[in-house]
Design an enzyme around this catalytic site. Sequence first.
Site, PDB file in Angstrom:
ATOM      1  N   MET A   1     -24.927 -13.849  -1.457  1.00 44.78           N
ATOM      2  CA  MET A   1     -25.549 -12.790  -2.249  1.00 44.78           C
ATOM      3  C   MET A   1     -25.541 -13.168  -3.715  1.00 44.78           C
ATOM      4  O   MET A   1     -24.592 -13.773  -4.199  1.00 44.78           O
ATOM      5  CB  MET A   1     -24.782 -11.478  -2.070  1.00 44.78           C
ATOM      6  CG  MET A   1     -24.606 -11.053  -0.628  1.00 44.78           C
ATOM      7  SD  MET A   1     -26.182 -10.724   0.151  1.00 44.78           S
ATOM      8  CE  MET A   1     -25.612 -10.385   1.803  1.00 44.78           C
ATOM      9  N   PHE A 397     -19.211 -15.901   2.807  1.00 47.79           N
ATOM     10  CA  PHE A 397     -18.883 -17.217   2.262  1.00 47.79           C
ATOM     11  C   PHE A 397     -20.183 -17.989   2.022  1.00 47.79           C
ATOM     12  O   PHE A 397     -20.995 -18.166   2.939  1.00 47.79           O
ATOM     13  CB  PHE A 397     -18.005 -18.001   3.232  1.00 47.79           C
ATOM     14  CG  PHE A 397     -16.566 -17.537   3.256  1.00 47.79           C
ATOM     15  CD1 PHE A 397     -16.181 -16.344   2.665  1.00 47.79           C
ATOM     16  CD2 PHE A 397     -15.595 -18.308   3.884  1.00 47.79           C
ATOM     17  CE1 PHE A 397     -14.852 -15.930   2.689  1.00 47.79           C
ATOM     18  CE2 PHE A 397     -14.275 -17.900   3.921  1.00 47.79           C
ATOM     19  CZ  PHE A 397     -13.902 -16.709   3.319  1.00 47.79           C
ATOM     20  N   GLU A 398     -20.359 -18.468   0.807  1.00 43.82           N
ATOM     21  CA  GLU A 398     -21.550 -19.213   0.450  1.00 43.82           C
ATOM     22  C   GLU A 398     -21.150 -20.548  -0.170  1.00 43.82           C
ATOM     23  O   GLU A 398     -19.989 -20.953  -0.118  1.00 43.82           O
ATOM     24  CB  GLU A 398     -22.423 -18.380  -0.501  1.00 43.82           C
ATOM     25  CG  GLU A 398     -22.862 -17.051   0.109  1.00 43.82           C
ATOM     26  CD  GLU A 398     -23.762 -16.230  -0.804  1.00 43.82           C
ATOM     27  OE1 GLU A 398     -24.294 -16.791  -1.788  1.00 43.82           O
ATOM     28  OE2 GLU A 398     -23.929 -15.021  -0.555  1.00 43.82           O
ATOM     29  N   GLY A 399     -22.133 -21.237  -0.788  1.00 42.52           N
ATOM     30  CA  GLY A 399     -21.840 -22.518  -1.416  1.00 42.52           C
ATOM     31  C   GLY A 399     -21.218 -23.489  -0.426  1.00 42.52           C
ATOM     32  O   GLY A 399     -21.698 -23.665   0.679  1.00 42.52           O
TER      33      GLY A 399
END
Length: 611
Positions: A1, A397-399
């Site tokens: 997000m 969880f991103e990146g």
Amino acid sequence: MERDRRSGPAVRRLLAGLTATLLAVPGITALSSAARAADAGPALNGGFESGLDGWTCTPTAKTVTSPVHGGTAALQATPAGSDNAQCARTVSVQPDSQYTLSGYVRGSYVYLGASGTGTTDTSAWTQSAADWQQLTTTFRTGAATTEVTVYTHGWYGTGAYYADDISLTGPPGTPGQQPPATPAGLKTGTVTATTVDLSWSPVTGATGYAVYRDGTKVQAATGTSTTVTGLTPATAYSFQVAAVNAAGESAKSAAAVATTAADPGGPGNGQNPGLPAHALVGYLHASFANGSGYTRMADVPDSWDVIDLAFGEPTSVTSGDIRFNRCPVTECPGVESDADFKAAIKAKQAAGKKVLISIGGQNGQVQLTTTAARDTFVSSVSKIIDGYGLDGLDIDFEGHSLSLDAGDTDFRNPTTPVIVNLISALKTLKARYGGKFVLTMAPETFFVQMGYQYYGTGKWGGQDPRCGAYLPVIHALRDDLTLLHVQDYNSGPIMGLDNQYHSMGGADFHIAMTDMLLTGFPVAGDTTRVFPPLRPDQVGIGMPASTQAGNGYVAPAEVTRTLDCLTRKTGCGSYTTHGTWPGLRGLMTWSINWDRFGDWQFQKNFDAYFG
């Protein structure tokens, strides 16, 4: 997000990597066989008079009655996207022997070849064959070679090709190198809302078994029983099983049919803890401000069934220590006091709403590299949940929070520490809070659907290890997962089950991405590693609330067309779904704040559709 309107460097690198590799994606190479020896050499069903029996083919392949070279049928297959429309089968051969492969083809850039010969693999091809043209090639098997793979394929973007009367002449296969007999006695056992137990009689010479659901291979078994999971409640399924050995697969068994039980649902179930049949999920900017403005918890309309507090973030990437700091008044004018915030949460819960803490986001990378970080994660997240009286947890969880280590190629048995530790942490939290605990996940598309092509292969985006990295987490938690709402935005083109690339900006992208979750898919083209479908009540579709909220916004009319196709199979456009899912849980959006900024258009459209 996103915290703001920028797509971020990770997304730009992702798009660049995809653009650079679209033309280098390999074709389907997973093979199966029902080859049998004959006096004149291995029998191939090379005239396709028995359909595609014994061949493993691209989804675009089929048999046709015209044009044909001989008999009453021929193969037609159409390259699409990065798929060269290969059909292949493995046959038993003699070591150190000479063979001739021959066949008739029509079309542009059509190939006929053999691989796994043990010497030099060989092929023949034609650039253009307006009428039937014979292709012939020869090879000698190696000293220890007992099987080879014969194949035919076209070339990218060149249209349909045809093949017929394919033959392989030479000594018949080595005794003992034939596929086993067809299994008998297939029957169903215990049936639940999402699982069916199967058993069958053993087959002499079989080293394993392939299990099919509605004609699609869904899993492998080493014994004579298995449990098929990830099924949809109150749905009829047809199952078959084939025996397998080094020479290939037998024909499929007679079918056994079972209808799953109704969705148990209801509060405290652990899979559907008190959610309405169709839910609207939104993120509330609780810890930061941006151009959308601050929205108080008490001012969130009743239409929102799940409210994700954005965000809990780590004190450092690998610490596992998660903190939730509410937006200060200097940054968010009008922010309510902690006491009023908690009181508003209780009021929402009294009205049947769920309020979760969302961990991660664009700026909050979390890597649980050690068991100590895992344990700190559990204790710190529990402190947030208990302190605010929340209903559960959203994982955003991103990146590079989740990346696959080299050699981690089986989503069913992950070995990467950050993935293993996350699974353990979430199971611990689930056990701590029990059946009413709400667990949701909001991965980006390349963490999930991109696993269809690249999971564990390291072939995408400059050896990017994130492709499909959420799959082991989703699979391990599928019995505890309340909702998966993939972010169908800020995404590059993704290949769907039709082997076509789909891009953001219209209903087709959302339809194709959601169909993959509800149908299941082979991981990195390997039909022995099939990611089972999720239940429709576990699936929401992630969309931006406005053009300011992120790339990939679609107008309300396209949202409606998406829902019509998936729940009613109407208005589906160019993508054909593999089912109809009236029990689809609903929609997720980034964000409640951006929807308020846009006069609640996303919410209004949801309310109008589901009433």
